[in-house]
Design a protein around this motif. Structure first.
Motif, PDB file in Angstrom:
ATOM      1  N   ALA A 319       0.845  -1.204   0.000  1.00  0.00           N
ATOM      2  CA  ALA A 319       0.000   0.000   0.000  1.00  0.00           C
ATOM      3  C   ALA A 319       0.878   1.251   0.000  1.00  0.00           C
ATOM      4  N   CYS A 320       1.943   1.239   0.804  1.00  0.00           N
ATOM      5  CA  CYS A 320       2.878   2.382   0.829  1.00  0.00           C
ATOM      6  C   CYS A 320       3.532   2.568  -0.541  1.00  0.00           C
ATOM      7  N   ALA A 321       3.870   1.434  -1.172  1.00  0.00           N
ATOM      8  CA  ALA A 321       4.501   1.518  -2.499  1.00  0.00           C
ATOM      9  C   ALA A 321       3.546   2.198  -3.479  1.00  0.00           C
ATOM     10  N   ASN A 322       2.289   1.804  -3.454  1.00  0.00           N
ATOM     11  CA  ASN A 322       1.334   2.360  -4.415  1.00  0.00           C
ATOM     12  C   ASN A 322       0.979   3.810  -4.115  1.00  0.00           C
ATOM     13  N   LEU A 323       1.120   4.200  -2.846  1.00  0.00           N
ATOM     14  CA  LEU A 323       0.888   5.594  -2.494  1.00  0.00           C
ATOM     15  C   LEU A 323       2.160   6.431  -2.638  1.00  0.00           C
ATOM     16  N   ALA A 324       3.286   5.742  -2.854  1.00  0.00           N
ATOM     17  CA  ALA A 324       4.606   6.393  -2.918  1.00  0.00           C
ATOM     18  C   ALA A 324       4.876   7.210  -1.666  1.00  0.00           C
ATOM     19  N   VAL A 325       4.561   6.642  -0.495  1.00  0.00           N
ATOM     20  CA  VAL A 325       4.812   7.356   0.751  1.00  0.00           C
ATOM     21  C   VAL A 325       6.049   6.745   1.440  1.00  0.00           C
ATOM     22  N   LEU A 326       7.187   7.291   1.096  1.00  0.00           N
ATOM     23  CA  LEU A 326       8.450   6.743   1.580  1.00  0.00           C
ATOM     24  C   LEU A 326       8.559   6.780   3.104  1.00  0.00           C
ATOM     25  N   TYR A 327       8.135   7.895   3.697  1.00  0.00           N
ATOM     26  CA  TYR A 327       8.274   8.061   5.148  1.00  0.00           C
ATOM     27  C   TYR A 327       7.527   6.941   5.882  1.00  0.00           C
ATOM     28  N   CYS A 328       6.331   6.671   5.430  1.00  0.00           N
ATOM     29  CA  CYS A 328       5.505   5.618   6.019  1.00  0.00           C
ATOM     30  C   CYS A 328       6.157   4.251   5.786  1.00  0.00           C
ATOM     31  N   GLU A 346       8.810 -12.803   1.320  1.00  0.00           N
ATOM     32  CA  GLU A 346       7.709 -12.035   0.718  1.00  0.00           C
ATOM     33  C   GLU A 346       7.767 -10.572   1.162  1.00  0.00           C
ATOM     34  N   ILE A 347       8.079 -10.357   2.443  1.00  0.00           N
ATOM     35  CA  ILE A 347       8.170  -8.976   2.941  1.00  0.00           C
ATOM     36  C   ILE A 347       9.327  -8.258   2.238  1.00  0.00           C
ATOM     37  N   SER A 348      10.460  -8.924   2.134  1.00  0.00           N
ATOM     38  CA  SER A 348      11.620  -8.302   1.482  1.00  0.00           C
ATOM     39  C   SER A 348      11.278  -7.923   0.040  1.00  0.00           C
ATOM     40  N   ASN A 349      10.576  -8.811  -0.645  1.00  0.00           N
ATOM     41  CA  ASN A 349      10.195  -8.512  -2.029  1.00  0.00           C
ATOM     42  C   ASN A 349       9.299  -7.283  -2.103  1.00  0.00           C
ATOM     43  N   SER A 350       8.368  -7.183  -1.152  1.00  0.00           N
ATOM     44  CA  SER A 350       7.485  -6.016  -1.186  1.00  0.00           C
ATOM     45  C   SER A 350       8.259  -4.746  -0.827  1.00  0.00           C
ATOM     46  N   LEU A 351       9.281  -4.876   0.022  1.00  0.00           N
ATOM     47  CA  LEU A 351      10.102  -3.699   0.366  1.00  0.00           C
ATOM     48  C   LEU A 351      10.923  -3.229  -0.845  1.00  0.00           C
ATOM     49  N   ILE A 352      11.445  -4.175  -1.619  1.00  0.00           N
ATOM     50  CA  ILE A 352      12.193  -3.801  -2.840  1.00  0.00           C
ATOM     51  C   ILE A 352      11.292  -2.948  -3.731  1.00  0.00           C
ATOM     52  N   ASP A 353      10.069  -3.431  -3.897  1.00  0.00           N
ATOM     53  CA  ASP A 353       9.093  -2.727  -4.741  1.00  0.00           C
ATOM     54  C   ASP A 353       8.752  -1.360  -4.150  1.00  0.00           C
ATOM     55  N   MET A 354       8.592  -1.329  -2.823  1.00  0.00           N
ATOM     56  CA  MET A 354       8.216  -0.075  -2.159  1.00  0.00           C
ATOM     57  C   MET A 354       9.301   0.990  -2.359  1.00  0.00           C
ATOM     58  N   LEU A 555       5.489  15.682   2.543  1.00  0.00           N
ATOM     59  CA  LEU A 555       6.204  16.634   3.398  1.00  0.00           C
ATOM     60  C   LEU A 555       6.003  16.219   4.846  1.00  0.00           C
ATOM     61  N   LYS A 556       7.101  15.940   5.513  1.00  0.00           N
ATOM     62  CA  LYS A 556       7.043  15.408   6.883  1.00  0.00           C
ATOM     63  C   LYS A 556       6.130  14.181   6.896  1.00  0.00           C
ATOM     64  N   ASP A 557       5.070  14.209   7.699  1.00  0.00           N
ATOM     65  CA  ASP A 557       4.224  13.018   7.765  1.00  0.00           C
ATOM     66  C   ASP A 557       2.913  13.208   7.005  1.00  0.00           C
ATOM     67  N   GLN A 558       2.904  14.143   6.059  1.00  0.00           N
ATOM     68  CA  GLN A 558       1.680  14.394   5.302  1.00  0.00           C
ATOM     69  C   GLN A 558       1.941  14.265   3.807  1.00  0.00           C
ATOM     70  N   VAL A 559       0.924  13.801   3.095  1.00  0.00           N
ATOM     71  CA  VAL A 559       1.010  13.753   1.638  1.00  0.00           C
ATOM     72  C   VAL A 559       0.056  14.799   1.086  1.00  0.00           C
ATOM     73  N   TYR A 560       0.578  15.719   0.275  1.00  0.00           N
ATOM     74  CA  TYR A 560      -0.247  16.763  -0.327  1.00  0.00           C
ATOM     75  C   TYR A 560      -0.440  16.432  -1.806  1.00  0.00           C
ATOM     76  N   SER A 561      -1.687  16.280  -2.182  1.00  0.00           N
ATOM     77  CA  SER A 561      -2.009  15.932  -3.555  1.00  0.00           C
ATOM     78  C   SER A 561      -2.644  17.159  -4.226  1.00  0.00           C
ATOM     79  N   PHE A 562      -2.320  17.392  -5.484  1.00  0.00           N
ATOM     80  CA  PHE A 562      -2.841  18.599  -6.129  1.00  0.00           C
ATOM     81  C   PHE A 562      -2.936  18.424  -7.643  1.00  0.00           C
ATOM     82  N   VAL A 563      -3.782  19.250  -8.263  1.00  0.00           N
ATOM     83  CA  VAL A 563      -3.904  19.273  -9.728  1.00  0.00           C
ATOM     84  C   VAL A 563      -3.538  20.683 -10.196  1.00  0.00           C
TER      85      VAL A 563
END
Length: 601
Positions: A319-328, A346-354, A555-563
């Motif tokens: 889920a973090c990988a798909n949200l691209a939230v590195l901090y999380c 399996e966890i290591s594989n998902s971390l590589i992807d993340m 930014l810090k612990d927040q994700v700001y999404s914009f168009v």
DNA sequence: TTAGGGTTAG
């Protein structure tokens, strides 16, 4: 009788099929005297069982070796014990040794050894066991043997024919007979056949069990049919199985896989009993449809005192990988290490992807290189990461390294390497892999592979070749392939081919605004103002407007999404500064905005 | 002493 058995099972029958592993050099520290096990109801068999239960295989073997009198029960105990510890080669060895010692197997032995054959997917061994079952008269007289036979054939054969024949011959079928047949069909991908058997079971008032309901629900999930799934759910309620947790977990999974998010949530709230699998099912289910919600459920799981396991972490890291939230993702990686799960494959594989999806390809590689063991998914994840970061050469090198290490590639890894070649402009290299896939590995290219090759040729400007490939591929091209060609035509200024591709895209997706704009621009460029005007008129009537391209900044612990034109840009000082820097950097490296797809006012 | 089911990664 034994002569017949020995004739049926001559030593040559066993030799090439399964490697025999004879363990005869164990030391026995617990027992100084040999055990006498004339009747097997006493201490030695109890001890054998307890050793296998604990996973102390060597101790069990030591004890068995010390026994002076081993009867059919003792031998069968050993076969069953090895099966229970997933040491199926040793179980088969025990069986062959038992026959060589002249001990006559019974129904218990045959059903145990059929389980061994199933696990080893050794059809020839299974057929030998079947022959033996007929000779000693257990087939048709023991429902355990019949059901185990059916299961073995369902797992080891290319079709369900043999399993079905065994099933039809069973006079008094029990719930296991029905479940085994439904499972056989479902696990080989024929869920409709499995559901037909389930229906027949209900009509014939066969013995019902939670197992049969679980597998019927699984069958519905595998074909993505919530309509059938809801019918089975109703049957579960009618037959009083709502208090069975595995059944309810499988229904929850079915709703998730059928993308019925509200039904899944409602069921989850109504479930009075929950376990880790319940939470994991919901987290994994939402991981594919609503990444953020998946993380929220994880947070709730923790706050309600449930302990996450490797399944949980794999889903939330994805889920973090798909949200691209590195901090999380980093926080989760820390928790994974603290819980000692960092060596889980399996966890290591998902971390590589993340890490790759969060833009940190160096950490992906670091993690990959430090893994004590890897599998095909590990290598593929790394290659996809390299491809997405434009490191085609590294992806190709990794592919070659993987093959050298003895891992056989599959279609997905070819998609990874072809895509990496495509984005890095390695056309000839990519075409070489395309040929390698078909000529050397005998893998039939599917639509995804053809899509990659069309993209590979198109990006390199070989638009005509890409078009010929589309025309000659053994599938009907889908919209994505024509979009790929259209993108190539646009990039390499091939208006006539672009027109053809755009019309194909519009045939399949008439609401694609971007395609209308692109095509109208082509008409404008060639002075075809009649078609230009017609298309613009059509564009005004397209109801399904294109979703605005969305970007986000962590930014810090927040994700700001914009168009474009969003208030975020002016209201968030830090975000604004980051964007200004980004624009300067883009201009520095020579970026010129492409305004081709911007509609005229 | 024996048979069947539910949750993970590219």
């Amino acid at each position: 009788m034994m002569a017949v058995v020995r004739k049926l099972l001559s030593p040559t029958d066993f030799r090439p099929i399964i490697p025999l592993v004879v363990k005869n050099s164990f030391s026995c520290t617990q027992f100084n005297e040999p055990f006498r096990a004339k009747d097997s109801s006493g201490l030695p068999t109890d001890l054998l069982r307890s050793y296998f239960d604990k996973g102390s295989i060597q101790e069990a073997q030591n004890l068995f070796d010390k026994m002076l009198h081993r009867d059919v029960i003792t031998w069968t105990f050993m076969i069953t014990g090895y099966n229970s510890c997933n040491h199926h080669n040793s179980a088969w060895t025990m069986f062959t040794q038992m026959l060589r010692h002249g001990v006559q197997p019974n129904a218990f032995t045959v059903s145990a050894v059929l389980k061994t054959c199933k696990a080893l997917k050794a059809l020839s061994c299974g057929k030998l066991a079947h022959g033996l079952a007929i000779k000693i008269g257990t087939q048709g007289s023991s429902i355990y043997v019949d059901n185990a036979l059916m299961d073995m054939y369902a797992t080891c054969c290319d079709s369900m024919g043999h399993a079905r024949m065994v099933f039809e011959d069973i006079i008094t079928k029990n719930d296991v007979s029905w479940t085994t047949l439904i499972t056989g069909y479902t696990h080989r991908g024929d869920a409709y056949a499995g559901l037909r058997v389930f229906r027949q079971m209900l009509l014939e008032e066969g013995e019902l069990s939670s197992f049969s309901f679980s597998i019927a629900v699984r069958a519905c999930a595998s074909i993505g049919s919530d309509i059938l799934g809801k019918q089975v759910h109703a049957a579960v309620i009618n037959h009083g199985f709502v208090s069975n947790l595995p059944v309810m977990n499988s229904i929850l999974d079915m709703y998730c896989r059928c993308r019925c998010a509200s039904e899944a949530k409602q069921l989850f709230c109504e479930m009075t009993q929950k376990d880790t699998i319940t939470w994991n099912t919901l987290i994994a289910g939402f991981e594919t449809v609503d990444f953020k919600e998946s993380l929220c459920i994880f947070s709730r799981m923790m706050s309600e005192g449930f302990s996450p396991n490797c399944f949980t972490f794999t889903s939330v890291v994805a889920a973090c990988a798909n949200l691209a939230v590195l901090y999380c993702g980093l926080q989760l990686h820390g928790v994974i290490v603290r819980r000692g799960l960092d060596n889980n494959l399996e966890i290591s594989n998902s971390l590589i992807d993340m890490y790759a999806k969060c833009g940190n390809i160096a950490d992906s590689r670091k993690l990959f290189s430090g893994m004590p063991c890897t599998n095909l998914v590990s290598w593929t994840s790394m290659m996809i990461g390299y491809g997405a970061h434009g490191h085609g050469k590294e992806a190709v090198e990794l592919f070659n390294e993987m093959v050298k290490s003895g891992i056989k590639p599959d279609k997905i890894v070819f998609v990874a390497v072809l895509s990496a070649c495509s984005h890095a402009g390695l056309v000839d290299e990519g075409l070489r892999y395309f040929r390698l896939m078909t000529n050397y590995y005998n893998l039939a290219p599917d639509r995804d592979i053809y899509g990659c090759v069309v993209d590979l040729l198109g990006r390199a400007g070989r638009v005509e070749e890409a078009y010929q490939l589309i025309e000659n591929m053994p599938f009907n091209p889908d919209e994505s392939i024509w979009v790929s060609l259209l993108g190539a035509c646009k990039a390499h200024k091939q208006p006539s081919m672009a027109k053809l591709a755009a019309l194909r895209v519009l045939d399949m997706k008439p609401n694609k605004v971007g395609t209308y704009v692109l095509l109208s621009n082509i008409y404008a460029a060639e002075g075809n103002w009649v078609d230009f005007a017609g298309l613009r008129k059509l564009l005004r009537g397209v109801s399904n407007k294109k979703d605005a391209g969305r970007s986000w900044i962590e930014l810090k612990d927040q994700v700001y999404s914009f168009v474009v034109g969003d208030r975020f840009v002016s209201s968030n000082e830090q975000g604004c500064e980051v964007l200004k820097l980004l624009i300067v950097h883009m201009k520095d490296v020579g970026y010129v905005p492409d305004l081709d797809c911007i509609p005229c006012p």
